[in-house]
Design a protein around this motif. Structure first.
Motif, PDB file in Angstrom:
ATOM      1  N   ILE A   1       1.168  -7.263  -1.274  1.00  0.00           N
ATOM      2  CA  ILE A   1       0.855  -8.286  -2.271  1.00  0.00           C
ATOM      3  C   ILE A   1       2.174  -8.863  -2.776  1.00  0.00           C
ATOM      4  O   ILE A   1       3.041  -8.121  -3.262  1.00  0.00           O
TER       5      ILE A   1
ATOM      6  N   TYR B   1       0.167   0.092  -6.711  1.00  0.00           N
ATOM      7  CA  TYR B   1      -0.591  -0.765  -5.800  1.00  0.00           C
ATOM      8  C   TYR B   1      -2.030  -0.956  -6.251  1.00  0.00           C
ATOM      9  O   TYR B   1      -2.540  -2.087  -6.299  1.00  0.00           O
ATOM     10  N   GLU B   2      -2.731   0.106  -6.593  1.00  0.00           N
ATOM     11  CA  GLU B   2      -4.154  -0.016  -6.896  1.00  0.00           C
ATOM     12  C   GLU B   2      -4.383  -0.829  -8.159  1.00  0.00           C
ATOM     13  O   GLU B   2      -5.326  -1.634  -8.228  1.00  0.00           O
TER      14      GLU B   2
ATOM     15  N   ARG C   1      -3.808  -4.407  -7.103  1.00  0.00           N
ATOM     16  CA  ARG C   1      -4.895  -4.879  -6.235  1.00  0.00           C
ATOM     17  C   ARG C   1      -6.138  -5.217  -7.043  1.00  0.00           C
ATOM     18  O   ARG C   1      -6.724  -6.294  -6.882  1.00  0.00           O
ATOM     19  N   THR C   2      -6.555  -4.321  -7.916  1.00  0.00           N
ATOM     20  CA  THR C   2      -7.764  -4.579  -8.691  1.00  0.00           C
ATOM     21  C   THR C   2      -7.553  -5.721  -9.684  1.00  0.00           C
ATOM     22  O   THR C   2      -8.510  -6.412 -10.048  1.00  0.00           O
TER      23      THR C   2
ATOM     24  N   ARG D   1      -8.336  -4.026   1.206  1.00  0.00           N
ATOM     25  CA  ARG D   1      -6.987  -3.713   0.748  1.00  0.00           C
ATOM     26  C   ARG D   1      -5.926  -4.462   1.549  1.00  0.00           C
ATOM     27  O   ARG D   1      -5.699  -4.156   2.721  1.00  0.00           O
TER      28      ARG D   1
ATOM     29  N   ARG E   1     -15.407  -5.278  -7.558  1.00  0.00           N
ATOM     30  CA  ARG E   1     -14.317  -5.580  -6.634  1.00  0.00           C
ATOM     31  C   ARG E   1     -14.576  -4.920  -5.291  1.00  0.00           C
ATOM     32  O   ARG E   1     -14.869  -3.725  -5.227  1.00  0.00           O
TER      33      ARG E   1
ATOM     34  N   LEU F   1      -9.175 -11.015  -1.498  1.00  0.00           N
ATOM     35  CA  LEU F   1      -8.924  -9.652  -1.024  1.00  0.00           C
ATOM     36  C   LEU F   1      -9.386  -9.515   0.428  1.00  0.00           C
ATOM     37  O   LEU F   1     -10.580  -9.589   0.722  1.00  0.00           O
TER      38      LEU F   1
ATOM     39  N   GLN G   1       0.850  -1.183   0.000  1.00  0.00           N
ATOM     40  CA  GLN G   1       0.000   0.000   0.000  1.00  0.00           C
ATOM     41  C   GLN G   1       0.891   1.240   0.000  1.00  0.00           C
ATOM     42  O   GLN G   1       1.857   1.324   0.739  1.00  0.00           O
TER      43      GLN G   1
END
Length: 455
Positions: free
Chosen positions: A43, A22-23, A26-27, A39, A35, A80, A17
């Motif tokens: 990862i 990151y985003e 993540r998605t 968070r 989704r 997630l 994060q």
């Protein structure tokens, strides 16, 4: 992150994060465009099996809980979780096929699209998932209701042993003889499995040489009569025929009528055998006029996968739930047909495989997966616009509420684990649920691995 700053000797990418990418990462962990806003703190995208060992060890040192992702097809977004570590296995896609022994060693990120043609070249097959992009990791751990399961059985029954990394960082082999309790859990426990599987060893089947399909499409209003006919015909079909009902909108056309489709595929050794197998569906005694019909048409795995891609296209928003039922299909589908008539999205559907897996096998095989009813169905809400989230999720929940009096359990692979905390427990026979808790306590006493998502 630079290689010399990697934690714990991990060679794959590590994203935290606050990192610029990151985003996006993540998605990208979920195939579903719907989704959740959960968070993970870190990862780890494992580049090798040794990365899995390193990541589990590092998470233990940091006191981080671990969630695991193979292909990201969890409708409710189980991989997630807030905080902790998400271990992404999607890059682990190697396979080794031993044609002489009809066995294979496969890594969890390998998809059905990759495995099926590789096996076909060797004259072999395996009941991979109906959607080509489903990875084997989550699919096999959850049981695996795949192609030709009425004949070949649930996919996890074809797992002969696994290699796994436990919560304390050990690499273990699990089979009926070694670590048998963890092996039992690996065949059906789904996202509550208390370890990370790095390889599955599979028993393979001879490849069917000829595939053929028969499809009837009727107006949705005829669903109960159609179900009576099709179930009667199913009693005469051999196990090599996979039959299913699909309630939806004709051809996905927004202006098209709501329909009930009876689809059957024969996985045979010759075109003649396929035609004989489908014979009980060649004629229909119903007075209701079908909108269309195609009988005994030759097909292929590529065509079957293409058909699945039309039903579940990428880029859509999905919500799904599952149910086993003690009711017969005419009773169950009549109620689901009423719900389907009220669906806001023309893409939404109900899938109901007839005898999706051998009940005898589920009763005799030593695995966490079990058949929990006579009938099985999966309602899918499918839409595109985020502004329609509430209405479509609401439709799914109303549909499940309508059939709750008929529901005897769920299938953990596609159950909506955000809807009700009891969905996870009700995905297993009571004795199996208690056994699973004992396995988790024995192999993961500190709760390093996340259990089932319940909210």
């Amino acid at each position: 992150m630079c290689a010399d700053t990697q934690p714990g000797g991990i060679t794959g990418a590590v994203v935290r994060q606050g990192d610029a990418d990151y985003e996006d990462v993540r998605t990208g962990m979920l195939w579903n465009a719907l989704r959740p806003e959960r968070r993970p703190g870190t990862i780890v995208r494992a580049a090798s099996e040794s990365d899995v060992v390193a990541a589990v060890g590092w998470a233990g040192e940091q006191g981080l809980r671990i969630a695991v992702r193979a292909g990201g097809h969890s409708w409710c977004g189980s991989p997630l979780r807030d905080g902790g570590l998400l271990l992404d296995l999607s890059a682990l896609r190697r396979y080794e096929i031993d044609a002489a022994s009809a066995t294979a060693r496969v890594q969890p990120g390998l998809t059905g699209r990759e495995l099926a043609p590789a096996l076909a070249r060797e004259g072999l097959a395996f009941p991979t998932g109906h959607c080509a992009s489903v990875a084997l990791g989550g699919y096999l751990l959850s049981g695996g209701l795949g192609w030709n399961s009425g004949c070949w059985g649930v996919a996890c029954a074809g797992v002969r042993r696994i290699e796994a990394v436990t919560a304390d960082g050990r690499t273990v082999v699990c089979s009926a003889e070694q670590n048998p309790e963890l092996f039992w859990a690996a065949r059906g426990a789904g996202p509550g499995f208390p370890a990370v599987v790095t390889a599955f060893h599979l028993d393979l089947r001879p490849r069917p040489a000829a595939l053929a399909a028969t499809t009837w499409v009727f107006p949705l209003a005829a669903v109960e009569a159609v179900a009576h006919w099709a179930v009667s015909a199913a009693a005469e079909l051999p196990p090599l025929v996979e039959q299913a009902f699909v309630l939806g909108t004709a051809s996905g056309d927004p202006s098209g009528p709501r329909t009930v489709t009876v689809a059957a595929t024969a996985f045979a050794d010759s075109p003649d055998q396929a035609a004989r197998a489908l014979a009980p569906l060649r004629g229909c005694p119903l007075t209701e006029r079908p909108l269309s019909r195609d009988t005994d048409l030759p097909t292929s795995m590529d065509a079957l996968y293409a058909g699945s891609a039309k039903i579940w296209p990428e880029g859509q928003r999905y919500a799904a739930d599952t149910l086993w039922s003690s009711a017969d299909y005419p009773t169950l589908l009549a109620r689901l047909g009423e719900a389907m008539a009220e669906a806001r999205s023309h893409r939404s559907l109900v899938l109901a495989p007839v005898s999706p897996v051998s009940q005898e096998e589920s009763l005799t095989a030593d695995m966490a997966f079990s058949v929990l009813g006579e009938s099985y169905a999966v309602p899918y809400a499918v839409w595109e616009d985020p502004r329609d989230d509430e209405e479509n999720i609401g439709w799914l929940r109303r549909t499940m509420a309508a059939v709750e009096p008929l529901t005897t359990g769920h299938y953990i692979a596609e159950a909506d684990l955000t809807a009700d905390p009891s969905h996870a427990r009700r995905s297993f026979a009571p004795a199996d649920w208690e056994r699973l808790q004992r396995v988790r306590a024995a192999y993961d006493p500190q709760g390093v691995f996340h259990s089932y998502l319940t909210g």
